[in-house]
Design a protein around this motif. Structure first.
Motif, short mmCIF file in Angstrom:
data_model
loop_
_atom_site.label_atom_id
_atom_site.label_comp_id
_atom_site.label_asym_id
_atom_site.label_seq_id
_atom_site.Cartn_x
_atom_site.Cartn_y
_atom_site.Cartn_z
N THR A 118 0.78 -1.25 0.00
CA THR A 118 0.00 0.00 0.00
C THR A 118 0.80 1.29 0.00
N LYS A 119 2.08 1.25 0.32
CA LYS A 119 2.83 2.50 0.47
C LYS A 119 2.81 3.34 -0.80
N MET A 120 3.22 2.79 -1.92
CA MET A 120 3.33 3.58 -3.14
C MET A 120 1.95 3.98 -3.66
N GLU A 121 0.99 3.08 -3.57
CA GLU A 121 -0.37 3.39 -4.03
C GLU A 121 -1.00 4.50 -3.19
N SER A 122 -0.80 4.44 -1.87
CA SER A 122 -1.37 5.47 -1.00
C SER A 122 -0.68 6.81 -1.23
N ARG A 123 0.60 6.78 -1.51
CA ARG A 123 1.32 8.03 -1.79
C ARG A 123 0.78 8.71 -3.05
N LYS A 124 0.59 7.94 -4.10
CA LYS A 124 0.05 8.51 -5.33
C LYS A 124 -1.35 9.06 -5.08
N TYR A 125 -2.15 8.32 -4.36
CA TYR A 125 -3.52 8.74 -4.06
C TYR A 125 -3.54 10.08 -3.32
N LEU A 126 -2.75 10.20 -2.27
CA LEU A 126 -2.75 11.44 -1.48
C LEU A 126 -2.10 12.60 -2.23
N GLU A 127 -1.07 12.33 -3.02
CA GLU A 127 -0.49 13.39 -3.85
C GLU A 127 -1.53 13.90 -4.85
N ASP A 128 -2.28 12.98 -5.45
CA ASP A 128 -3.33 13.37 -6.39
C ASP A 128 -4.42 14.20 -5.72
N LYS A 129 -4.59 14.01 -4.41
CA LYS A 129 -5.57 14.80 -3.64
C LYS A 129 -4.99 16.14 -3.20
N GLY A 130 -3.72 16.40 -3.53
CA GLY A 130 -3.11 17.69 -3.20
C GLY A 130 -2.33 17.72 -1.91
N PHE A 131 -2.18 16.59 -1.24
CA PHE A 131 -1.45 16.54 0.03
C PHE A 131 0.06 16.53 -0.22
N VAL A 132 0.80 17.01 0.78
CA VAL A 132 2.25 17.04 0.70
C VAL A 132 2.81 16.10 1.77
N LEU A 133 3.70 15.22 1.34
CA LEU A 133 4.34 14.27 2.25
C LEU A 133 5.48 14.99 2.96
N THR A 134 5.33 15.21 4.26
CA THR A 134 6.35 15.94 5.02
C THR A 134 7.31 15.02 5.77
N HIS A 135 6.84 13.84 6.14
CA HIS A 135 7.67 12.89 6.89
C HIS A 135 7.43 11.49 6.32
N PRO A 136 8.23 11.09 5.33
CA PRO A 136 8.06 9.75 4.76
C PRO A 136 8.70 8.68 5.63
N ASP A 137 8.11 7.53 5.61
CA ASP A 137 8.71 6.34 6.22
C ASP A 137 9.14 6.53 7.67
N VAL A 138 8.25 7.07 8.48
CA VAL A 138 8.51 7.15 9.91
C VAL A 138 8.75 5.72 10.40
N LYS A 139 9.75 5.55 11.25
CA LYS A 139 10.16 4.21 11.66
C LYS A 139 9.82 3.93 13.12
N CYS A 140 9.59 2.67 13.38
CA CYS A 140 9.51 2.17 14.75
C CYS A 140 10.58 1.08 14.85
N HIS A 141 10.61 0.37 15.93
CA HIS A 141 11.63 -0.67 16.11
C HIS A 141 11.53 -1.78 15.06
N LEU A 142 10.38 -1.92 14.40
CA LEU A 142 10.19 -2.95 13.39
C LEU A 142 10.62 -2.50 11.99
N GLY A 143 10.60 -1.19 11.75
CA GLY A 143 10.97 -0.67 10.44
C GLY A 143 10.03 0.45 10.01
N GLU A 144 10.04 0.76 8.71
CA GLU A 144 9.22 1.82 8.16
C GLU A 144 7.74 1.44 8.25
#
Length: 110
Positions: free
Chosen positions: A63-89
């Motif tokens: 879902t990461k790439m698909e959701s990014r395209k969807y939100l960019e198409d809605k006009g949103f700006v990605l300010t913090h990509p791939d926030v991580k926890c102890h498990l990963g992005e």
């Protein structure tokens, strides 16, 4: 809290009362359900200022790439990509530049 508590499937709720959402955080397992819920909410045309979207890239790359395209198409700006926890992005942070200063949002600390 004085908020109403709704116990229901997030995909069955009609989001007709929610025309303005300041902060939307979505985390449903599996990640594809998070994306489906996001699209469902947008069917009701709300104005959303900030979204934290849990894509769970560390175990589900669907879902990461698909959701990014969807939100960019809605006009949103990605300010913090791939926030991580102890498990990963696991999460992306988005802002609506019509309601939130992108520069200020980029100052948010992880």
């Amino acid at each position: 809290r004085k908020n109403t508590i709704i116990i229901a499937d997030a995909l069955d709720i009609p989001y007709t009362k929610d025309k303005r959402i300041d902060y939307l955080s979505i985390d449903i397992e599996p990640a594809i359900n998070t994306f489906n819920c996001l699209k469902h909410i947008f069917n009701y045309n709300p104005t959303i200022s900030i979204i934290t979207f849990e894509h769970d890239w560390y175990y589900d790359q669907s879902t990461k790439m698909e959701s990014r395209k969807y939100l960019e198409d809605k006009g949103f700006v990605l300010t913090h990509p791939d926030v991580k926890c102890h498990l990963g992005e696991y999460e992306d942070w988005w802002v609506n530049p019509l309601t939130v200063s992108v520069e200020k949002a980029k100052e948010f600390k992880l």
